[in-house]
Design a protein around this motif. Structure first.
Motif, PDB file in Angstrom:
ATOM      1  N   PHE A 236       0.838  -1.194   0.000  1.00 36.89           N
ATOM      2  CA  PHE A 236       0.000   0.000   0.000  1.00 36.89           C
ATOM      3  C   PHE A 236       0.873   1.244   0.000  1.00 36.89           C
ATOM      4  O   PHE A 236       1.152   1.823   1.035  1.00 36.89           O
ATOM      5  CB  PHE A 236      -0.938  -0.025   1.210  1.00 36.89           C
ATOM      6  N   ASN A 237       1.287   1.640  -1.206  1.00 35.08           N
ATOM      7  CA  ASN A 237       2.120   2.826  -1.363  1.00 35.08           C
ATOM      8  C   ASN A 237       1.409   3.926  -2.142  1.00 35.08           C
ATOM      9  O   ASN A 237       1.812   5.073  -2.075  1.00 35.08           O
ATOM     10  CB  ASN A 237       3.428   2.475  -2.090  1.00 35.08           C
ATOM     11  N   ARG A 238       0.388   3.553  -2.893  1.00 30.47           N
ATOM     12  CA  ARG A 238      -0.271   4.515  -3.776  1.00 30.47           C
ATOM     13  C   ARG A 238      -1.781   4.382  -3.646  1.00 30.47           C
ATOM     14  O   ARG A 238      -2.289   3.369  -3.181  1.00 30.47           O
ATOM     15  CB  ARG A 238       0.099   4.238  -5.242  1.00 30.47           C
ATOM     16  N   ALA A 239      -2.487   5.400  -4.107  1.00 29.08           N
ATOM     17  CA  ALA A 239      -3.949   5.340  -4.100  1.00 29.08           C
ATOM     18  C   ALA A 239      -4.433   4.130  -4.888  1.00 29.08           C
ATOM     19  O   ALA A 239      -5.399   3.460  -4.498  1.00 29.08           O
ATOM     20  CB  ALA A 239      -4.530   6.625  -4.680  1.00 29.08           C
ATOM     21  N   ALA A 240      -3.764   3.833  -5.987  1.00 31.18           N
ATOM     22  CA  ALA A 240      -4.155   2.694  -6.824  1.00 31.18           C
ATOM     23  C   ALA A 240      -4.081   1.378  -6.059  1.00 31.18           C
ATOM     24  O   ALA A 240      -4.876   0.468  -6.304  1.00 31.18           O
ATOM     25  CB  ALA A 240      -3.281   2.633  -8.068  1.00 31.18           C
ATOM     26  N   ASP A 241      -3.146   1.262  -5.127  1.00 32.11           N
ATOM     27  CA  ASP A 241      -3.030   0.046  -4.325  1.00 32.11           C
ATOM     28  C   ASP A 241      -4.267  -0.137  -3.451  1.00 32.11           C
ATOM     29  O   ASP A 241      -4.803  -1.244  -3.345  1.00 32.11           O
ATOM     30  CB  ASP A 241      -1.779   0.097  -3.436  1.00 32.11           C
ATOM     31  N   TYR A 242      -4.720   0.939  -2.844  1.00 33.47           N
ATOM     32  CA  TYR A 242      -5.928   0.886  -2.017  1.00 33.47           C
ATOM     33  C   TYR A 242      -7.158   0.602  -2.876  1.00 33.47           C
ATOM     34  O   TYR A 242      -8.049  -0.145  -2.465  1.00 33.47           O
ATOM     35  CB  TYR A 242      -6.106   2.184  -1.235  1.00 33.47           C
ATOM     36  N   LEU A 243      -7.193   1.184  -4.062  1.00 33.43           N
ATOM     37  CA  LEU A 243      -8.321   0.979  -4.952  1.00 33.43           C
ATOM     38  C   LEU A 243      -8.374  -0.474  -5.441  1.00 33.43           C
ATOM     39  O   LEU A 243      -9.445  -1.078  -5.503  1.00 33.43           O
ATOM     40  CB  LEU A 243      -8.239   1.949  -6.123  1.00 33.43           C
ATOM     41  N   ASP A 244      -7.237  -1.044  -5.768  1.00 31.88           N
ATOM     42  CA  ASP A 244      -7.196  -2.458  -6.164  1.00 31.88           C
ATOM     43  C   ASP A 244      -7.705  -3.350  -5.044  1.00 31.88           C
ATOM     44  O   ASP A 244      -8.481  -4.278  -5.273  1.00 31.88           O
ATOM     45  CB  ASP A 244      -5.774  -2.871  -6.549  1.00 31.88           C
ATOM     46  N   ALA A 245      -7.264  -3.068  -3.834  1.00 35.02           N
ATOM     47  CA  ALA A 245      -7.711  -3.853  -2.682  1.00 35.02           C
ATOM     48  C   ALA A 245      -9.210  -3.668  -2.450  1.00 35.02           C
ATOM     49  O   ALA A 245      -9.916  -4.629  -2.118  1.00 35.02           O
ATOM     50  CB  ALA A 245      -6.919  -3.460  -1.438  1.00 35.02           C
ATOM     51  N   ALA A 246      -9.705  -2.458  -2.642  1.00 37.82           N
ATOM     52  CA  ALA A 246     -11.133  -2.197  -2.480  1.00 37.82           C
ATOM     53  C   ALA A 246     -11.947  -3.014  -3.480  1.00 37.82           C
ATOM     54  O   ALA A 246     -12.973  -3.605  -3.124  1.00 37.82           O
ATOM     55  CB  ALA A 246     -11.428  -0.701  -2.655  1.00 37.82           C
ATOM     56  N   ARG A 247     -11.482  -3.067  -4.697  1.00 41.69           N
ATOM     57  CA  ARG A 247     -12.185  -3.860  -5.714  1.00 41.69           C
ATOM     58  C   ARG A 247     -12.184  -5.347  -5.354  1.00 41.69           C
ATOM     59  O   ARG A 247     -13.191  -6.030  -5.523  1.00 41.69           O
ATOM     60  CB  ARG A 247     -11.551  -3.629  -7.078  1.00 41.69           C
ATOM     61  N   GLU A 248     -11.057  -5.820  -4.878  1.00 45.63           N
ATOM     62  CA  GLU A 248     -10.977  -7.227  -4.482  1.00 45.63           C
ATOM     63  C   GLU A 248     -11.933  -7.525  -3.330  1.00 45.63           C
ATOM     64  O   GLU A 248     -12.612  -8.557  -3.319  1.00 45.63           O
ATOM     65  CB  GLU A 248      -9.546  -7.597  -4.097  1.00 45.63           C
ATOM     66  N   MET A 249     -12.014  -6.628  -2.362  1.00 39.66           N
ATOM     67  CA  MET A 249     -12.926  -6.831  -1.236  1.00 39.66           C
ATOM     68  C   MET A 249     -14.380  -6.787  -1.695  1.00 39.66           C
ATOM     69  O   MET A 249     -15.207  -7.585  -1.248  1.00 39.66           O
ATOM     70  CB  MET A 249     -12.680  -5.798  -0.141  1.00 39.66           C
ATOM     71  N   ALA A 250     -14.693  -5.882  -2.598  1.00 37.40           N
ATOM     72  CA  ALA A 250     -16.063  -5.801  -3.130  1.00 37.40           C
ATOM     73  C   ALA A 250     -16.416  -7.085  -3.874  1.00 37.40           C
ATOM     74  O   ALA A 250     -17.508  -7.632  -3.707  1.00 37.40           O
ATOM     75  CB  ALA A 250     -16.208  -4.587  -4.041  1.00 37.40           C
ATOM     76  N   ASP A 251     -15.484  -7.571  -4.670  1.00 35.55           N
ATOM     77  CA  ASP A 251     -15.718  -8.800  -5.434  1.00 35.55           C
ATOM     78  C   ASP A 251     -15.885 -10.018  -4.537  1.00 35.55           C
ATOM     79  O   ASP A 251     -16.557 -10.977  -4.914  1.00 35.55           O
ATOM     80  CB  ASP A 251     -14.577  -9.052  -6.420  1.00 35.55           C
ATOM     81  N   SER A 252     -15.285  -9.981  -3.363  1.00 39.43           N
ATOM     82  CA  SER A 252     -15.373 -11.128  -2.451  1.00 39.43           C
ATOM     83  C   SER A 252     -16.490 -10.962  -1.424  1.00 39.43           C
ATOM     84  O   SER A 252     -16.567 -11.713  -0.461  1.00 39.43           O
ATOM     85  CB  SER A 252     -14.029 -11.371  -1.762  1.00 39.43           C
ATOM     86  N   GLY A 253     -17.346  -9.959  -1.635  1.00 42.00           N
ATOM     87  CA  GLY A 253     -18.513  -9.792  -0.774  1.00 42.00           C
ATOM     88  C   GLY A 253     -18.239  -9.097   0.545  1.00 42.00           C
ATOM     89  O   GLY A 253     -18.951  -9.327   1.518  1.00 42.00           O
ATOM     90  N   ARG A 254     -17.263  -8.232   0.584  1.00 44.33           N
ATOM     91  CA  ARG A 254     -16.925  -7.474   1.789  1.00 44.33           C
ATOM     92  C   ARG A 254     -17.089  -5.977   1.521  1.00 44.33           C
ATOM     93  O   ARG A 254     -16.112  -5.225   1.441  1.00 44.33           O
ATOM     94  CB  ARG A 254     -15.498  -7.787   2.215  1.00 44.33           C
ATOM     95  N   PRO A 255     -18.330  -5.514   1.395  1.00 41.59           N
ATOM     96  CA  PRO A 255     -18.559  -4.125   0.992  1.00 41.59           C
ATOM     97  C   PRO A 255     -18.079  -3.093   2.007  1.00 41.59           C
ATOM     98  O   PRO A 255     -17.669  -2.000   1.622  1.00 41.59           O
ATOM     99  CB  PRO A 255     -20.070  -4.050   0.794  1.00 41.59           C
TER     100      PRO A 255
END
Length: 61
Positions: free
Chosen positions: A6-25
């Motif tokens: 987690f060094n960039r905004a994009a890193d957080y955004l990628d993780a957010a997408r992964e959490m959304a896809d795995s049902g962790r809104p």
């Protein structure tokens, strides 16, 4: 499971997408908020938050 750095905004955004896809809104929203905070452009930050609807659950003081 992906390993994130987690060094960039994009890193957080990628993780957010992964959490959304795995049902962790809720976790997705928190990660999206962090991505938005790290984004210099206010319009882009608003778009990030719009992609992950919900109210903030942050407790900062």
């Amino acid at each position: 499971m992906a390993l994130f750095t987690f060094n960039r905004a994009a890193d957080y955004l990628d993780a957010a997408r992964e959490m959304a896809d795995s049902g962790r809104p809720t976790l997705a929203r928190l990660l999206a908020e962090e991505a938005a905070d790290r984004t210099a452009d206010p319009q882009e930050a608003a778009c990030i938050l719009a992609d992950f609807p919900g109210r903030s659950l942050r407790t900062e003081g």
